[in-house]
Enzyme design. Structure first.
Site, mmCIF file in Angstrom:
data_model
loop_
_atom_site.group_PDB
_atom_site.id
_atom_site.type_symbol
_atom_site.label_atom_id
_atom_site.label_comp_id
_atom_site.label_asym_id
_atom_site.label_seq_id
_atom_site.Cartn_x
_atom_site.Cartn_y
_atom_site.Cartn_z
ATOM 1 N N SER A 145 48.316 45.042 82.285
ATOM 2 C CA SER A 145 48.672 44.951 83.702
ATOM 3 C C SER A 145 49.537 46.164 84.014
ATOM 4 C CB SER A 145 49.469 43.665 83.933
ATOM 5 O OG SER A 145 50.129 43.693 85.182
ATOM 6 N N TYR A 158 55.937 37.590 81.714
ATOM 7 C CA TYR A 158 54.657 38.266 81.916
ATOM 8 C C TYR A 158 54.782 39.735 81.509
ATOM 9 C CZ TYR A 158 50.306 39.419 84.464
ATOM 10 O OH TYR A 158 49.033 39.829 84.808
#
Ligand SMILES: NC(=O)c1ccc[n+]([C@@H]2O[C@H](COP(=O)([O-])OP(=O)(O)OC[C@H]3O[C@@H](n4cnc5c(N)ncnc54)[C@H](O)[C@@H]3O)[C@@H](O)[C@H]2O)c1
Length: 258
Positions: A145, A158
């Site tokens: 990401s 995350y």
């Protein structure tokens, strides 16, 4: 005309939805046989049936060691080899670090980091065999990401997991280069998939307003589609990328340049 992945065999974790689904569709269109390894049996089954003989699905929770071994065994049984593993499955987390309990910690790190480690470990013997048998080698791919390269508040777990994947890519790229296994990641910015819903309410209560605000953070002025990430992964998986390993490629419309 032959496809850019003609004759290759791939596993895509989390391939039933969103980015993974776009990858499955693109890889099959380019001549690969693809196993969708997902916990969503209905979604994976529907997609595999729609794509025909070159697609298959297997129930796989990539946080479970047995499921990972089962997905690899299924792939070898069905298609005879494994050229490409795309570790894509993951899920959202937002929240203050101080509020994180043990269950959340284990779940978010398990889903976004440990699962990819377990699946990689399960697939490595098959990838090594294929790399030894083919001059084109074999290939590991990861969906990290933009949060694997930079950070923002309230995304701690995350961010840790996605940075972890980038670290894994760099480390494995060096470890596996002598075996001709290339290891790369994509680092997409916010992309319109079912997972995006989780983040929108934190941006603005009105959906259109939230989308507009997110778009405004992207220099190219548009939000990437799942196909944009699939296109980047297609290149990284193809023989055209034979000199690329250890790369964490932003798919972000220019955000990393800011
Ligand atoms: N959508 C975004 O904005 C965005 C941006 C950057 C990175 N990502 C990453 O892309 C990946 C895919 O996300 P998406 O947006 O397509 O989400 P999505 O929710 O559309 O798809 C996720 C898929 O993973 C499957 N899955 C969930 N848990 C699993 C498990 N334990 N084992 C196997 N499969 C499992 C789900 O069933 C689903 O099919 C994730 O790793 C996510 O972190 C998404």
């Amino acid at each position: 005309m032959s496809g850019r992945l003609e004759g290759k065999v791939a596993i895509v974790t989390g391939g039933a939805s969103g980015l993974g689904r776009a990858v499955v569709e693109r890889f099959v269109a380019e001549g690969a046989s693809v196993v969708i390894a997902d916990i969503d049996d209905a979604g994976a089954g529907d997609l595999a049936r729609a794509l025909g003989d070159k697609a298959a699905w297997v129930h796989c929770d990539h946080t479970r060691t047995d499921d990972c071994a089962g997905a690899v065994a299924f792939t070898l049984d069905r298609f005879g080899k494994l050229d490409i593993l795309h570790n894509n499955a993951g899920g959202p987390f937002t929240g203050a670090f101080a509020d994180i309990d043990d269950e959340t910690l284990d779940r978010v790190i398990g889903l976004n980091l440990m699962g990819s480690l377990k699946m990689t470990r399960a697939a490595l013997p098959a990838l090594e065999r294929q790399a030894a048998a083919s001059p084109a080698g074999a290939c590991l791919l990861y969906t990290s990401s933009l949060q694997g390269l930079k950070a923002k508040p309230n995304f701690s777990l995350y961010t840790v997991a996605k940075h972890g994947l980038v670290g894994l890519v760099r480390s494995l790229a060096l470890e596996l280069a002598p075996k001709n296994i290339r290891v790369n990641a994509v680092c997409p910015t916010v992309t319109e998939t079912p997972m995006l819903q989780h983040f929108l309410s934190g941006v603005a209560s009105d959906r259109e307003e939230a989308m507009a605000r997110l778009r405004a953070t992207i220099p190219l002025g548009r939000m990437p589609e799942p196909q944009d990430t699939a296109n980047a992964l297609l290149f990284l998986a193809s023989d055209e990328a034979r000199m690329l390993t250890g790369v964490a490629l932003p798919v972000d419309g220019g955000q990393m340049a800011m």
